[in-house]
Design a protein around this motif. Structure first.
Motif, mmCIF file in Angstrom:
data_model
loop_
_atom_site.group_PDB
_atom_site.id
_atom_site.type_symbol
_atom_site.label_atom_id
_atom_site.label_comp_id
_atom_site.label_asym_id
_atom_site.label_seq_id
_atom_site.Cartn_x
_atom_site.Cartn_y
_atom_site.Cartn_z
ATOM 1 N N VAL A 15 0.861 -1.191 0.000
ATOM 2 C CA VAL A 15 0.000 0.000 0.000
ATOM 3 C C VAL A 15 0.896 1.239 0.000
ATOM 4 N N VAL A 16 0.683 2.105 -1.005
ATOM 5 C CA VAL A 16 1.495 3.326 -1.159
ATOM 6 C C VAL A 16 0.539 4.510 -1.296
ATOM 7 N N THR A 17 0.794 5.550 -0.507
ATOM 8 C CA THR A 17 0.020 6.789 -0.626
ATOM 9 C C THR A 17 0.904 7.825 -1.317
ATOM 10 N N VAL A 18 0.330 8.500 -2.363
ATOM 11 C CA VAL A 18 1.093 9.434 -3.183
ATOM 12 C C VAL A 18 0.405 10.806 -3.143
ATOM 13 N N ARG A 19 1.202 11.844 -2.894
ATOM 14 C CA ARG A 19 0.661 13.209 -2.862
ATOM 15 C C ARG A 19 0.362 13.678 -4.288
ATOM 16 N N ALA A 20 -0.303 14.825 -4.369
ATOM 17 C CA ALA A 20 -0.664 15.366 -5.680
ATOM 18 C C ALA A 20 0.564 15.686 -6.519
ATOM 19 N N ASP A 21 1.673 16.026 -5.866
ATOM 20 C CA ASP A 21 2.893 16.337 -6.624
ATOM 21 C C ASP A 21 3.672 15.099 -7.026
ATOM 22 N N GLY A 22 3.121 13.886 -6.708
ATOM 23 C CA GLY A 22 3.751 12.636 -7.113
ATOM 24 C C GLY A 22 4.743 12.065 -6.128
ATOM 25 N N THR A 23 4.945 12.708 -4.982
ATOM 26 C CA THR A 23 5.885 12.181 -3.988
ATOM 27 C C THR A 23 5.176 11.207 -3.044
ATOM 28 N N VAL A 24 5.963 10.279 -2.499
ATOM 29 C CA VAL A 24 5.408 9.207 -1.659
ATOM 30 C C VAL A 24 5.180 9.724 -0.248
ATOM 31 N N ALA A 25 3.938 9.522 0.255
ATOM 32 C CA ALA A 25 3.603 9.941 1.616
ATOM 33 C C ALA A 25 3.545 8.759 2.575
ATOM 34 N N ALA A 26 3.277 7.557 2.075
ATOM 35 C CA ALA A 26 3.206 6.358 2.933
ATOM 36 C C ALA A 26 3.688 5.157 2.123
ATOM 37 N N TRP A 27 4.403 4.256 2.821
ATOM 38 C CA TRP A 27 5.031 3.092 2.146
ATOM 39 C C TRP A 27 5.080 1.964 3.193
ATOM 40 N N ASN A 28 4.150 1.040 3.113
ATOM 41 C CA ASN A 28 4.018 0.066 4.201
ATOM 42 C C ASN A 28 5.048 -1.069 4.087
ATOM 43 N N PRO A 29 5.166 -1.909 5.134
ATOM 44 C CA PRO A 29 6.161 -3.001 5.103
ATOM 45 C C PRO A 29 5.976 -3.960 3.928
ATOM 46 N N ALA A 30 4.713 -4.221 3.517
ATOM 47 C CA ALA A 30 4.498 -5.100 2.373
ATOM 48 C C ALA A 30 5.069 -4.496 1.098
ATOM 49 N N ALA A 31 5.039 -3.130 0.962
ATOM 50 C CA ALA A 31 5.653 -2.463 -0.190
ATOM 51 C C ALA A 31 7.172 -2.618 -0.152
ATOM 52 N N GLU A 32 7.735 -2.564 1.035
ATOM 53 C CA GLU A 32 9.178 -2.792 1.161
ATOM 54 C C GLU A 32 9.544 -4.189 0.639
ATOM 55 N N ARG A 33 8.753 -5.181 1.030
ATOM 56 C CA ARG A 33 9.059 -6.549 0.608
ATOM 57 C C ARG A 33 8.851 -6.737 -0.884
#
Length: 468
Positions: free
Chosen positions: A26-44
């Motif tokens: 699960v990745v949350t992306v701001r309007a400018d395209g930068t990453v706001a959240a990056w969960n452990p499953a995304a790391e894996r």
């Protein structure tokens, strides 16, 4: 800090806790395209740590994101949404991924997209997991073993056909109920103990116990219990495999009984041998050895007969015939009596007594004289004691004193000493009468199937040179 701000912080903490434990990236992306959240499953999944991802441009982070994913990200920024789109992605770290991607715009108060949420799942891993799950489901469904899953609180969540056959309940009858329903009285404490071990990360291997069937019968089972983990490795339940070991337990009990019986029989045999040795007399070593060998061989034949009936005992007439087979002793008349099955200790004793009687009759008694003959019969009293009679006719000229050294000590003393019975020897003008009383406790129930007549295959060993 205002109350509203505190509420927002609590919501953010709750969301972070949820994202930390979900199995999808699960990745949350701001309007400018930068990453706001990056969960452990995304790391894996992507092989990129949260520290490296947070604040970075998503398009750059994912090595240009590929044409399809890049187009999807741009479209989501304009308000479009995508659900489970299949996307191939090549990352700068060398990873090649086939993904199922969902993109959802997050709108602000004016309705315009302010950010987006990307949810990605590894298709290769998902498809492999699906195949594995299907295979496991087939194994569980077709297994003869009972396979049951339950929560850490003991609530049954699955119940296969093997469990239905073993315990008698259908899946509909037990799912949602507590596992203690199949614990017999006195064993209910086992279940919380097992669940505590599972919750601590241990497993239970080959634990022998009992469980209660629907029909009220107890069955012996061997349990193997393992933790069930979710995608993050957290223990969420227990999987139990129960195997019916009733037959194994029955065989083990039978083996223990046979070993105990063998030990008991061996001690009895040694006691008889000791008694025989003590009562044996001879003029020299050679004669002594001959007499002892004859008696030990007779005892060995008796043991073979007992073993033929699984150490339960032997038939009286079989013991008699193996010592006085008509082909050897033609002048023996077996008048007989009812079918009698002797217990193993009585069989050993009477087998030796028959051997001594036949040997003495052949060497010094009725069967050693012209016109001499032997009669044998038996009966059961009202109290089920066995009365066994041995008559010798035509052995004139030998009184009790003359024959007392010829095996009579063994004949007189074995039955009283070994099976607490009686032995009476009467000397008559025409010969000899021996009467033996074998108590009912020394008899045994006959096997369910009477063995075939083995008279032709049973014959006594040659009588020893002398006995004393």
């Amino acid at each position: 800090m205002t109350e509203a701000s505190q509420d927002d912080n609590r919501e953010d903490a709750h969301l972070a806790g949820v994202l930390a434990h979900v199995s999808d990236a699960v990745v949350t992306v701001r309007a400018d395209g930068t990453v706001a959240a990056w969960n452990p499953a995304a790391e894996r999944l992507f092989g990129i740590t949260a520290d490296a991802a947070l604040g970075a441009d998503l398009h750059t982070l994912l090595n240009g994101a590929g044409d399809r994913l890049g187009d999807m990200i741009a479209a989501t920024g304009r308000g479009e949404a995508f659900e489970r789109e299949e996307v191939d992605l090549s990352l700068g770290n060398g990873r090649q991924l086939s993904l199922s991607v969902s993109l959802v715009p997050v709108r602000g108060g004016n309705g315009a997209p302010e950010s987006m949420t990307l949810i990605a799942q590894d298709l290769a891993g998902y498809q492999a997991a699906q195949r594995t799950d299907a295979l496991l489901a087939a194994v569980v469904s077709s297994s003869d073993d009972a396979i049951v899953s339950k929560s850490l609180e003991g609530i049954i969540t699955s119940w296969n056909a093997g469990a239905e056959a073993l315990l008698g309940y259908t899946a509909e009858e037990v799912i949602g109920r507590h596992i203690s329903m199949i614990a017999p009285p006195g064993r209910k404490d086992e279940m919380p103990t097992i669940l505590a071990r599972i919750a601590a990360g241990s497993r239970v291997d080959h634990f022998d116990t009992q469980r209660l069937r629907k029909d009220g019968h107890l069955i012996d089972v061997s349990l193997t219990v393992s933790p069930i983990r979710d995608g993050t490795g957290r223990i969420i339940g227990a999987s139990k495999i129960a195997r019916d070991v009733t037959e194994r337990k029955r065989n083990e009990a039978r083996t223990r009984l046979l070993l105990s019986e063998l030990d008991h029989r061996t001690k009895n045999m040694l006691a008889i041998v000791q008694s025989v040795l003590r009562l044996t007399q001879a003029d020299n070593i050679r004669d002594f050895v001959s007499v002892v060998e004859g008696r030990v061989q007779a005892l060995a034949r008796v043991h073979t007969e007992i073993a033929h009936h699984r150490w339960d005992g032997a038939y009286l007439d079989s013991l008699l015939r193996m010592n006085v087979t008509r082909g050897v002793y033609r002048d023996v008349e077996i008048k007989g009596g009812p079918t009698v099955f002797l217990g193993p200790q009585a069989a050993e004793t009477i087998g030796i007594v028959f051997y001594e009687l036949a040997t003495n009759a052949a060497r010094h008694g009725a069967m050693s004289m012209k016109g001499g003959r032997v009669e044998v019969d038996w009966e059961l009293t009202e109290s089920r004691d066995l009365i066994l009679r041995w008559f010798e006719h035509g052995s004139r000229g030998l009184d009790g004193q003359a024959r007392r050294g010829f095996g009579m000590r063994v004949i007189e003393r074995l039955v009283p000493e070994q099976i607490q019975g009686g032995a009476q020897i009467d000397w008559m003008a025409d010969g000899l009468q021996c009467t033996f009383t074998i108590p009912s406790a020394a008899l045994a129930p006959p096997p369910s199937q009477i063995p075939p007549d083995r008279e032709e295959t049973l014959s006594p060993s040659p009588a020893p040179k002398d006995s004393g």
